[in-house]
Design an enzyme around this catalytic site. Structure first.
Site, PDB file in Angstrom:
ATOM      1  N   LYS A 114      21.307   8.255  -4.910  1.00  0.00           N
ATOM      2  CA  LYS A 114      22.361   8.888  -4.113  1.00  0.00           C
ATOM      3  C   LYS A 114      23.427   9.378  -5.099  1.00  0.00           C
ATOM      4  O   LYS A 114      23.417  10.531  -5.474  1.00  0.00           O
ATOM      5  CB  LYS A 114      22.984   7.916  -3.110  1.00  0.00           C
ATOM      6  CG  LYS A 114      22.021   7.014  -2.396  1.00  0.00           C
ATOM      7  CD  LYS A 114      21.149   7.716  -1.357  1.00  0.00           C
ATOM      8  CE  LYS A 114      20.275   6.677  -0.632  1.00  0.00           C
ATOM      9  NZ  LYS A 114      19.288   7.282   0.257  1.00  0.00           N
ATOM     10  N   ASP A 142      24.311  -4.594  -0.929  1.00  0.00           N
ATOM     11  CA  ASP A 142      23.462  -3.426  -1.160  1.00  0.00           C
ATOM     12  C   ASP A 142      24.370  -2.204  -1.062  1.00  0.00           C
ATOM     13  O   ASP A 142      24.783  -1.819   0.020  1.00  0.00           O
ATOM     14  CB  ASP A 142      22.357  -3.376  -0.100  1.00  0.00           C
ATOM     15  CG  ASP A 142      21.506  -2.114  -0.200  1.00  0.00           C
ATOM     16  OD1 ASP A 142      21.754  -1.266  -1.087  1.00  0.00           O
ATOM     17  OD2 ASP A 142      20.578  -1.974   0.624  1.00  0.00           O
ATOM     18  N   TRP A 191      18.350  -1.068   6.940  1.00  0.00           N
ATOM     19  CA  TRP A 191      18.201  -1.622   5.591  1.00  0.00           C
ATOM     20  C   TRP A 191      18.643  -3.070   5.539  1.00  0.00           C
ATOM     21  O   TRP A 191      18.012  -3.896   4.871  1.00  0.00           O
ATOM     22  CB  TRP A 191      18.949  -0.749   4.572  1.00  0.00           C
ATOM     23  CG  TRP A 191      18.411   0.640   4.600  1.00  0.00           C
ATOM     24  CD1 TRP A 191      19.004   1.758   5.118  1.00  0.00           C
ATOM     25  CD2 TRP A 191      17.108   1.066   4.162  1.00  0.00           C
ATOM     26  NE1 TRP A 191      18.163   2.836   5.018  1.00  0.00           N
ATOM     27  CE2 TRP A 191      16.995   2.450   4.438  1.00  0.00           C
ATOM     28  CE3 TRP A 191      16.026   0.419   3.566  1.00  0.00           C
ATOM     29  CZ2 TRP A 191      15.852   3.189   4.129  1.00  0.00           C
ATOM     30  CZ3 TRP A 191      14.886   1.146   3.260  1.00  0.00           C
ATOM     31  CH2 TRP A 191      14.811   2.514   3.542  1.00  0.00           C
TER      32      TRP A 191
END
Lengths: 355, 355
Positions: free
Chosen positions: A191, A167, A100
């Site tokens: 999440k 992030d 990511w």
């Protein structure tokens, strides 16, 4: 009883599912579904206002930082961050800790000069680089706080003289953070915050509007701040379910309480991984994630058999990402210690069977 | 019994709410909520594949046109369309028929030369301009097929030698269209397709990749086509509910059947508006929308009283947009003829009371 160890979209509390299910039929007793009310209705105005208040309270977001609920996930933020924060002719600094982080770097490079200060690609991202310098003349320093795929997490906020951007998609709301240390935080909800379809952005207002770049209105944080996240039709249901989940977190005692639970859950599982001769962890012990526990069997031949046993025990979503193999137990806020204990039991049962 | 005339997010069929509510508790009997399954699970792969098949079937989308489910609504498409279709140094042509068309024009102007071929701003967008020429050297011609706020709709596809692009957010799936006439169609789902949070894009593949512009990956249609709308985590629940709604539409007989119902619903309501001396329509009769019926009271003093009566009769969401005033009855696919008749009854009752 199933225990959902999926990496995301993932488990949320059962009481959230119950209330969300009811609201799809009849929201707050008004005789309408949450899916058919206008985002401009007083009912939804109350939902989005409460969601924002809960985020501000649970994360202690200071004044001067705006809270936004956007669409498009972290992948959209990979582009919006440099478009909004990297000035024409300036540069940005990034830490490369995995898939990511890499995607974020790729998008920043399209916008301007992008310095990668360190990378752990040399060891399949199994650790967090520690010796690096953040260039003082960069516009911001970006890092991924938790690496879902590789099972590593950065617990200590990097020391930086330039604005920090993080992030936090996979560990936001799982532990205490000091929001005032950050210029911008973003997180896909799916999440610990809510279902897929909404993205949280927390941004320090004074950093915006300084790039000299003309942006499409929809990609400009300032448009969304000015409109209170209602510049365009927001993802009504995803925000509503996030509100329910944030209420649940608050009722549990908030981030400090859930952090203690998460520490216990992670410790319980890592201890079993370290003790059980059939398994081993893949991440450097000092950098082990509390959210995504990655591990493999010592004997590759055991892998399929353990997944099968886990499935029989109602433990699902344990297959590891292809980049690491083996297993990944995602133990987000809503995954109870009972679930972790059930996994530990299965690992011990597997050890017995294979003696 | 309530009848929801809201402009969007708006009414969907009751059976869709029932099934969606159940899936939030237990999706397809797998013991997990639709909100907690991975977008990479075989269960969700089946959902997105069926949703795409239903769109292709119901709208007869030809081969060579890709179907995408994105996030960010029409407001994101206002930027993505010129970013993807307007070449560096080229120009685009737009028709100005109202607020949304204007927003699309504003975003196109940020990307390149944008020619507005005609506008009905001179009469508060109460009609559709008819005398205009589309420049043959523009990259595409963009128009808004239905103007939610002003209650006008374009039924005849404009004759054009250049690719047509249309924002069909508020009338897609309400009537037959010939998709092969279009280079690109987009639509926020939250009228006739599903709940807020997902955007349908239908694009002719051969038009893409020709601008000479480097795009952020997430704003490039080609990334999403290559990944089958799974470049990033899709809005799982919004796509699922769209699938349920498309199944409902198919079970009713598809777009041709619903179009006939929509014609009858609109005719019934406009006939009452034209007959009833207390009300008058705001849009030019030839351009009246079948989706959003805008009307006012002849006597401004009657406005609040009629809204009150409507509310007592369970008719909600009728207050007109501030740009037009009066009332707006949005009569999308899921709003039944029973609902329209209830509104007509209320208008007649109001006439009796005010004789």
């Amino acid at each position: 009883m199933k225990h959902n160890f999926g990496a995301g979209p993932c488990i949320l509390p059962q009481e959230v599912f119950q209330e969300a299910s009811q609201a799809v039929l009849n929201f707050n007793g008004i005789g309408l579904s949450i899916l058919e009310i206008s985002h401009r209705s007083k009912e939804f105005e109350a939902v989005i206002a409460e969601t924002e208040r809960l985020v501000r309270e649970l994360l202690a977001v200071p004044q001067g930082h705006s809270i936004l609920f956007l669409q498009g996930g972290a992948s959209t933020q990979f582009a919006m961050v440099p478009l909004n924060l990297l000035p024409e002719g300036g540069k940005a600094a990034y830490l490369d800790t995995g898939t990511w982080a890499n995607k974020a770097i790729k998008e920043a490079k399209k916008v301007g000069e992008t310095v990668v200060v360190a990378s752990s690609a040399d060891a399949n991202y199994s650790y967090i680089p520690s010796a690096y310098e953040i260039p003082a003349d960069a516009a911001y320093f970006h890092y991924t706080s938790n690496n879902t795929i590789f099972g590593t997490e950065i617990f200590d906020t990097p020391k930086s003289t330039i604005p920090l951007v993080s992030d936090m998609s996979s560990d936001i709301l799982s532990r205490k953070i000091n929001v005032s240390d950050y210029g911008l935080i973003y997180a896909g909800a799916q999440k610990n915050m809510g279902p897929a379809g909404v993205t949280l952005v927390i941004v320090k207002d004074e950093l915006l509007g300084k790039t000299g770049r003309t942006l499409p209105t929809i990609f400009d944080y300032q448009s969304h701040i000015a409109a209170g996240s209602m510049y365009n039709t927001p993802p009504v249901f995803s925000i509503y379910v996030s509100m329910l989940n944030l209420r649940w977190l608050k009722s549990k005692g908030g981030v400090e309480v859930i952090e203690q639970e998460n520490i216990i859950k992670a410790r319980t599982l890592y201890e079993e991984i370290d003790r059980n001769p059939l398994f081993k962890g893949t991440a450097a012990p000092a950098d082990r994630s509390r959210m995504n526990v990655t591990f493999v069997t010592e004997d590759k031949a055991h892998e399929a058999a353990f997944l099968e046993l886990a499935k029989e025990r109602g433990l699902i979503g344990l297959k590891g990402h292809r980049s690491v193999g083996g297993f990944r137990a995602s133990i987000y806020n809503a995954l109870s210690i009972t679930g972790v204990n059930a996994l530990v039991d299965a690992m011990q049962e597997f050890e017995e069977k294979n003696k």
